[in-house]
Enzyme design. Structure first.
Site, PDB file in Angstrom:
ATOM      1  N   LYS A  53       0.800  -1.225   0.000  1.00  0.00           N
ATOM      2  CA  LYS A  53       0.000   0.000   0.000  1.00  0.00           C
ATOM      3  C   LYS A  53       0.839   1.285   0.000  1.00  0.00           C
ATOM      4  O   LYS A  53       0.345   2.347  -0.378  1.00  0.00           O
ATOM      5  CB  LYS A  53      -0.929   0.007   1.212  1.00  0.00           C
ATOM      6  CG  LYS A  53      -2.122  -0.946   1.106  1.00  0.00           C
ATOM      7  CD  LYS A  53      -3.185  -0.386   0.196  1.00  0.00           C
ATOM      8  CE  LYS A  53      -4.502  -1.156   0.309  1.00  0.00           C
ATOM      9  NZ  LYS A  53      -5.574  -0.552  -0.500  1.00  0.00           N
ATOM     10  N   SER A 305       1.052  -9.679  -0.971  1.00  0.00           N
ATOM     11  CA  SER A 305       0.769  -8.248  -0.801  1.00  0.00           C
ATOM     12  C   SER A 305       1.108  -7.689   0.569  1.00  0.00           C
ATOM     13  O   SER A 305       1.334  -6.482   0.710  1.00  0.00           O
ATOM     14  CB  SER A 305      -0.710  -7.970  -1.110  1.00  0.00           C
ATOM     15  OG  SER A 305      -1.541  -8.782  -0.293  1.00  0.00           O
TER      16      SER A 305
END
Length: 323
Positions: A53, A305
């Site tokens: 992110k 991720s």
């Protein structure tokens, strides 16, 4: 025309260089043997905040003019995006407020607090947290950094795709965790523009998969947010979605949904076979392969991720206490 283009991703790569980590692409011998095809892990767990992110948050914040930055930043998050905004704000000397629902795990909340951001816990869903963001934008003049439905955020996430193709030009398939679509949509823009034959597979949990429901319906729809091991994939995509729904509907070739025990198996495999601590959302690509829900026909990449999982939960899963 799609709302995000390759040029946007390339500009993001130049903008965030030096602010984020160029993460490694490593071959998984265990998954390669299991699949009879070369399988690689793109380890976004190596980012300073332990998740991808940071790319999108940093690109969005650096795209603001100085006056806008100084007004202060605000966002809604299921954990990792909030941590990214808080980290970027600290690095750039900016104030940040992070709005989250009661479903966000305590370890993620505390990690954000440790970065000096103001914390707001509101309601029991991402939509509730987003309403608080909108209130703060109106009442305090803060600048919102959306978690996914934003061109600059999606472009930042798309830089992962550029790195993959630099390291693995013979790429056949990429497996991407799918939630609001910023990660999957951004990567798909980069990869489909440069290698259109590459297959893009979005992976989500069966409990409350918002983008999958939207693609099936042909439009953004309201979904009920549920507890899941893949907590970072929770939340809706926004009924007024302007960017990521169009990207995912147009560019993702297939969406796979996973049961909770399958996600747990992915977390367990990452720890036991790859020596990687991976959260549920980050393990879904591994889980999809182990569950035989995808078939690979050439060199493939799994986007790992994030690794921000509660240590006690991780231990119970790895020890086999959680099925």
């Amino acid at each position: 025309m799609l709302p995000l283009m390759l040029a946007d991703v390339e500009q993001a790569a130049a903008r965030i260089e030096g602010h984020v980590t160029r993460t490694p692409l490593v071959c998984s011998s265990s998954l390669s043997a299991f699949s009879n095809q070369p399988v690689y892990l793109k380890l976004e767990t190596r980012q300073p905040i332990g998740a991808f992110k940071l790319r999108g948050a940093m690109n969005a914040i650096l795209s603001l003019d100085e006056a806008a930055r100084k007004r202060g930043l605000v966002t809604a998050s299921t954990g990792n995006h909030g941590r990214a905004v808080a980290y970027a704000a600290r690095e750039l000397g900016l104030p940040a407020t992070i709005c989250m629902s009661a479903l966000v795990p305590a370890n993620k909340v505390e990690a954000i607090r440790a970065l000096g951001a103001e914390i707001r816990i509101v309601g029991s869903s991402q939509d509730d947290a987003q309403e608080e963001v909108e209130r703060l934008v109106a009442s305090r003049g803060l600048v919102a950094i959306p978690p996914f439905d934003n061109i600059n955020v999606a472009a930042g996430q798309g830089t992962i795709g550029l790195e993959i193709l630099e390291d693995l030009p013979e790429l056949s398939t990429v497996l991407i965790p799918l939630s609001g679509g910023g990660l999957a949509g951004g990567i798909a823009v980069a990869i489909k523009a440069l290698m259109p034959q590459t297959r893009i597979i979005g992976i989500s949990m069966a409990r409350g998969a918002a983008m999958h429901a939207a693609v099936v319906a042909g439009r953004p729809v309201a979904i009920r947010e549920e507890e899941t091991l893949a907590d970072s994939l929770g939340g809706g995509i926004g009924l007024q979605n302007r960017v990521t729904f169009a990207l995912c509907r147009s560019l993702i070739d297939e969406i796979v949904l996973l049961a909770e025990d399958e996600i747990a198996a992915g977390i367990r495999h990452a720890a036991r076979e790859e020596s990687e601590t991976v959260e549920g959302a980050g393990a879904v690509g591994i889980a999809a392969i182990l569950a035989k829900k995808v078939s690979l026909t050439g060199p493939s990449v799994i986007i790992v991720s994030g690794g921000n999982i509660d240590p006690e939960i991780h231990k119970t899963i790895v020890d086999g206490v959680v099925a």
